[in-house]
Write a protein that holds these residues in place. Structure first.
Motif, PDB file in Angstrom:
ATOM      1  N   ASP A 125      -1.369  -7.450  -7.208  1.00 24.77           N
ATOM      2  CA  ASP A 125      -0.473  -7.185  -8.386  1.00 24.77           C
ATOM      3  C   ASP A 125       0.012  -5.681  -7.787  1.00 24.77           C
ATOM      4  N   SER A 126      -0.807  -4.875  -6.993  1.00 22.91           N
ATOM      5  CA  SER A 126      -0.207  -3.672  -6.589  1.00 22.91           C
ATOM      6  C   SER A 126       0.661  -3.762  -5.457  1.00 22.91           C
ATOM      7  N   LEU A 127       0.310  -4.842  -4.675  1.00 27.11           N
ATOM      8  CA  LEU A 127       1.193  -5.273  -3.478  1.00 27.11           C
ATOM      9  C   LEU A 127       2.544  -5.755  -4.112  1.00 27.11           C
ATOM     10  N   ASN A 128       2.612  -6.481  -5.295  1.00 25.83           N
ATOM     11  CA  ASN A 128       3.570  -7.161  -5.842  1.00 25.83           C
ATOM     12  C   ASN A 128       4.701  -6.200  -6.441  1.00 25.83           C
ATOM     13  N   TYR A 129       3.916  -5.419  -7.384  1.00 23.83           N
ATOM     14  CA  TYR A 129       4.872  -4.579  -8.031  1.00 23.83           C
ATOM     15  C   TYR A 129       4.230  -3.166  -8.633  1.00 23.83           C
ATOM     16  N   HIS A 130       2.968  -3.025  -8.684  1.00 23.23           N
ATOM     17  CA  HIS A 130       2.574  -1.577  -8.826  1.00 23.23           C
ATOM     18  C   HIS A 130       3.137  -0.588  -8.058  1.00 23.23           C
ATOM     19  N   ILE A 131       2.959  -0.582  -6.845  1.00 16.62           N
ATOM     20  CA  ILE A 131       3.391   0.292  -5.910  1.00 16.62           C
ATOM     21  C   ILE A 131       4.983   0.402  -5.977  1.00 16.62           C
ATOM     22  N   ASP A 132       5.668  -0.656  -6.195  1.00 16.75           N
ATOM     23  CA  ASP A 132       7.113  -0.642  -6.330  1.00 16.75           C
ATOM     24  C   ASP A 132       7.633   0.256  -7.422  1.00 16.75           C
ATOM     25  N   SER A 133       6.950  -0.145  -8.590  1.00 20.12           N
ATOM     26  CA  SER A 133       7.146   0.427  -9.901  1.00 20.12           C
ATOM     27  C   SER A 133       7.139   2.028  -9.804  1.00 20.12           C
ATOM     28  N   ILE A 134       5.944   2.423  -9.276  1.00 21.97           N
ATOM     29  CA  ILE A 134       5.949   4.024  -8.860  1.00 21.97           C
ATOM     30  C   ILE A 134       7.190   4.630  -8.154  1.00 21.97           C
ATOM     31  N   ARG A 135       7.463   3.766  -7.014  1.00 19.75           N
ATOM     32  CA  ARG A 135       8.549   4.311  -6.282  1.00 19.75           C
ATOM     33  C   ARG A 135       9.847   4.254  -6.974  1.00 19.75           C
ATOM     34  N   ILE A 136       9.886   3.373  -8.086  1.00 18.42           N
ATOM     35  CA  ILE A 136      11.432   3.449  -8.826  1.00 18.42           C
ATOM     36  C   ILE A 136      11.326   4.685  -9.760  1.00 18.42           C
ATOM     37  N   PHE A 137      10.113   5.195 -10.250  1.00 17.21           N
ATOM     38  CA  PHE A 137      10.084   6.231 -10.967  1.00 17.21           C
ATOM     39  C   PHE A 137      10.615   7.273  -9.898  1.00 17.21           C
ATOM     40  N   ALA A 147      13.929  -5.444 -14.961  1.00 21.92           N
ATOM     41  CA  ALA A 147      13.245  -6.721 -15.157  1.00 21.92           C
ATOM     42  C   ALA A 147      14.035  -7.795 -14.773  1.00 21.92           C
ATOM     43  N   ASN A 148      15.434  -7.770 -14.754  1.00 21.59           N
ATOM     44  CA  ASN A 148      16.336  -8.783 -14.035  1.00 21.59           C
ATOM     45  C   ASN A 148      16.206  -8.998 -12.630  1.00 21.59           C
ATOM     46  N   LEU A 149      15.527  -7.934 -12.003  1.00 18.92           N
ATOM     47  CA  LEU A 149      15.264  -8.231 -10.547  1.00 18.92           C
ATOM     48  C   LEU A 149      14.188  -8.706 -10.189  1.00 18.92           C
ATOM     49  N   LYS A 150      13.089  -8.159 -10.966  1.00 16.51           N
ATOM     50  CA  LYS A 150      11.760  -9.086 -11.072  1.00 16.51           C
ATOM     51  C   LYS A 150      11.027  -8.632 -12.349  1.00 16.51           C
ATOM     52  N   VAL A 151      10.619  -9.916 -12.850  1.00 14.84           N
ATOM     53  CA  VAL A 151       9.996  -9.685 -14.144  1.00 14.84           C
ATOM     54  C   VAL A 151       8.755  -8.560 -14.368  1.00 14.84           C
ATOM     55  N   GLU A 152       8.029  -8.564 -13.155  1.00 11.98           N
ATOM     56  CA  GLU A 152       6.963  -7.575 -13.382  1.00 11.98           C
ATOM     57  C   GLU A 152       7.487  -6.061 -13.400  1.00 11.98           C
ATOM     58  N   GLY A 154       9.388  -4.956 -15.437  1.00 12.67           N
ATOM     59  CA  GLY A 154       9.713  -4.595 -16.571  1.00 12.67           C
ATOM     60  C   GLY A 154       8.288  -4.234 -17.289  1.00 12.67           C
ATOM     61  N   LEU A 155       7.266  -4.369 -16.644  1.00 15.46           N
ATOM     62  CA  LEU A 155       5.862  -3.828 -17.051  1.00 15.46           C
ATOM     63  C   LEU A 155       5.465  -2.522 -16.947  1.00 15.46           C
ATOM     64  N   GLN A 156       6.539  -1.746 -16.954  1.00 12.88           N
ATOM     65  CA  GLN A 156       6.298  -0.183 -16.751  1.00 12.88           C
ATOM     66  C   GLN A 156       5.401   0.444 -17.773  1.00 12.88           C
ATOM     67  N   SER A 157       4.922   1.722 -17.500  1.00 11.86           N
ATOM     68  CA  SER A 157       3.760   2.263 -18.298  1.00 11.86           C
ATOM     69  C   SER A 157       3.810   3.760 -18.011  1.00 11.86           C
ATOM     70  N   LEU A 158       3.071   4.300 -19.022  1.00 13.10           N
ATOM     71  CA  LEU A 158       2.870   5.863 -18.788  1.00 13.10           C
ATOM     72  C   LEU A 158       1.885   6.023 -17.597  1.00 13.10           C
ATOM     73  N   TRP A 159       1.082   5.043 -17.157  1.00 12.22           N
ATOM     74  CA  TRP A 159       0.135   5.178 -15.993  1.00 12.22           C
ATOM     75  C   TRP A 159       1.089   5.151 -14.596  1.00 12.22           C
ATOM     76  N   PHE A 160       1.977   4.359 -14.544  1.00 14.83           N
ATOM     77  CA  PHE A 160       2.893   4.498 -13.270  1.00 14.83           C
ATOM     78  C   PHE A 160       3.638   5.755 -13.237  1.00 14.83           C
ATOM     79  N   ALA A 161       4.060   6.396 -14.345  1.00 11.44           N
ATOM     80  CA  ALA A 161       4.738   7.567 -14.511  1.00 11.44           C
ATOM     81  C   ALA A 161       3.822   8.742 -13.969  1.00 11.44           C
TER      82      ALA A 161
END
Length: 254
Positions: A125-137, A147-152, A154-161
């Motif tokens: 999961d980290s390799l799939n979208y966790h790290i990318d979500s952090i980099r998006i922030f 989420a239209n690019l990848k469903v995962e 859309g699972l943003q959270s305060l933790w990633f921020a």
């Protein structure tokens, strides 16, 4: 590993000051800061930083300067000598009650977390979208419709921020998110301080029931893959949710 340890100390100081500030603002006169455990204050401070960063990311990316603005207040706090003395006394009063057996267990736990945190991330999961979500922030902030690019995504959270705020990757290919290991260490410190040979503030040993309860919780957390192991070795928010739930009970019974 040395860089990871220094990062943990730095993050703990920043989060502890933010945690102290929130308790002082919200519970002034009703709840004394020394009565709250050091790891709990750190976790609360991390949540505050995450909340602020998440809402800021709606308008601008979490760039270096935004992250610096979130950490400057902690530095300003230490400019006053009285604050430095109070902060030092706060840490001493918490760790001085630990017995030799507590310190041994705590050291072993921190070393374990250190090895996990400095190992390559292999969690899918980290390799799939966790790290990318952090980099998006970091680069874009909150993106409507991501989420239209990848469903995962859309699972943003305060933790990633919060992970983005304490992103210490010195180069793009390298990944350094010490916050996850730091939180695992806070959890270790909390459980160890509640078990074995440490004493209550009154100076009397803890009841056997409480000692056994915290030891069982510590053992379960170590053996369960989804708790300390997963948290320290990935960017997964799963265990963070569990800690938030336990934190609500912590304040409910006080």
């Amino acid at each position: 590993m040395v860089f990871e340890l220094i990062s943990w100390i730095y993050i703990s100081l920043i989060c502890l000051i933010w945690g102290n500030f929130l308790i002082w603002i919200c519970f002034r006169g009703r709840l004394n800061i020394p009565e709250i455990d050091f790891p709990v204050l750190c976790f609360i401070g991390m949540l505050i930083i995450g909340v602020i960063a998440f809402y800021v990311s709606i308008f601008v990316p979490l760039t270096f300067w935004i992250k610096l603005l979130l950490q400057i207040p902690a530095g300003l706090y230490f400019l006053k000598s009285a604050n430095r003395i109070s902060f030092s006394n706060q840490l001493k009063s918490y760790f001085i009650k630990l017995s030799h057996s507590d310190l041994f267990l705590l050291t072993a736990g921190i070393v374990m977390v250190l090895f996990l945190s400095t190992s390559p991330i292999i969690h899918p999961d980290s390799l799939n979208y966790h790290i990318d979500s952090i980099r998006i922030f970091n680069k874009y902030g909150t993106l409507p419709g991501i989420a239209n690019l990848k469903v995962e995504f859309g699972l943003q959270s305060l933790w990633f921020a919060a992970m983005s705020v304490f992103d210490l990757s010195l180069s793009q290919p390298a990944v350094s998110y010490p916050l996850s290991g730091c939180v695992a260490c806070w959890f270790f410190v909390f459980l160890v301080s509640k078990s074995i040979g440490s004493k209550e503030k009154s100076g009397y040993p803890k009841s056997d029931v409480r000692v056994v309860w915290y030891l069982l919780l510590l053992l379960f957390s170590i053996l369960s893959w989804t708790q300390i192991w997963l948290t320290a070795s990935s960017a997964s928010p799963d265990f963070i949710v569990a800690i938030c739930l336990w934190l609500s009970f912590y304040f409910f019974i006080r």
